[in-house]
Design a protein around this motif. Structure first.
Motif: not given
Length: 288
Positions: A164-185
């Motif tokens: 039943g998971a429709m959008n969770a895979p894409a959302l988690l991929h987006e979140i993982r990508s943003q966490v890797r690219e995160f820069r303080p401030r």
């Protein structure tokens, strides 16, 4: 020439509501806080008032220097203040709109005073006894981001995706990508869940990948805003509720601290000015 359609509105008896008919309005939120200068306790003696003034005078002076870039934001240990003077401070500082709860090895409860960006940080032992009581000025108490980072993983963990998971895979991929690219401030990245069709399985997957962290922030203003750290570094859940406690905005933010939880420099400048006015008022009361 094309015919022009002119709407016809009936007139005469019965065409309009009765004059005494009750209008049905959408409920208007009524709980809105506005600043009011705290009251100086009437039964405070001059000695306690003077001692409270000494504490606030040093605090405001250090706040002014910190805002000018000439020092760190002030932290004052109120456990060393005499009970009478402490009671004066309790009543004059009051309670503001923002509360922070930090769970972990220590139970930490933080309450903003009526002065924005001025916080009361209390730590409690396992038996509920008070361990420390600190007055601090800052955009947010330093312990909050430290606690959020200390209990978090570097990225979201693996999650089993149910049918039943429709959008969770894409959302988690987006979140993982943003966490890797995160820069303080850096600029925050916001995922607006309110605009997405999410199934119950989607929500369960997000909750499993982003478990609740130790820091919870509640801002009570025009409605409520709840900010919660997650088990992933620099990932926060931000939820806005109206006065009927209906969720109206649900987001995930990848940022140091969500902006809604921070006292702006303008807030600290205003609090510095108002604390100065309070000091002058307290000195007059003590002299009288």
């Amino acid at each position: 020439m094309k015919p022009i359609a002119i709407p016809i509105h009936p007139l005469g008896p019965g065409s309009h509501p009765a004059e005494d008919a009750e209008l049905d309005y959408v409920p208007i939120p009524r709980e809105m806080s506005t600043f009011a200068m705290p009251q100086v306790p009437e039964d405070a003696d001059a000695a306690n008032m003077a001692a409270a003034c000494v504490v606030l005078e040093g605090f405001v002076g250090n706040l002014a220097r910190a805002r000018a870039g000439a020092g760190e934001f002030p932290r004052v240990n109120l456990a060393q203040v005499e009970p009478g003077a402490l009671e004066v401070l309790n009543q004059t500082l009051g309670e503001g709109e923002v509360a922070i709860r930090i769970n972990g090895t220590a139970d930490i409860r933080i309450q903003e005073t009526v002065f924005a960006g001025v916080w009361r940080e209390r730590r409690f032992a396992a038996d509920g006894s008070l361990v420390s009581d600190v007055l601090e000025a800052a955009p947010i108490p330093a312990v909050a981001p430290i606690a959020a980072l200390g209990a978090a993983a570097a990225g979201p963990g693996a999650v089993d995706m149910p049918p039943g998971a429709m959008n969770a895979p894409a959302l988690l991929h987006e979140i993982r990508s943003q966490v890797r690219e995160f820069r303080p401030r850096g600029k925050p990245h916001v995922v607006n869940l309110t605009l997405l069709p999410l199934t119950p399985d989607d929500h369960r997957c997000l909750d499993a990948a982003l478990p609740v962290g130790p820091v919870a922030i509640l801002s009570r203003g025009f409605g409520n805003c709840r900010v919660t750290s997650t088990g992933v570094r620099n990932v926060w859940r931000v939820q806005y509720f109206n006065n009927m406690q209906t969720l109206i905005l649900n987001t995930i933010e990848i940022v140091d601290i969500p902006e809604v939880a921070l006292a702006a420099d303008e807030d600290l400048a205003d609090s510095e000015e108002r604390l100065g006015e309070l000091l002058a008022w307290m000195r007059e009361s003590a002299a009288a």
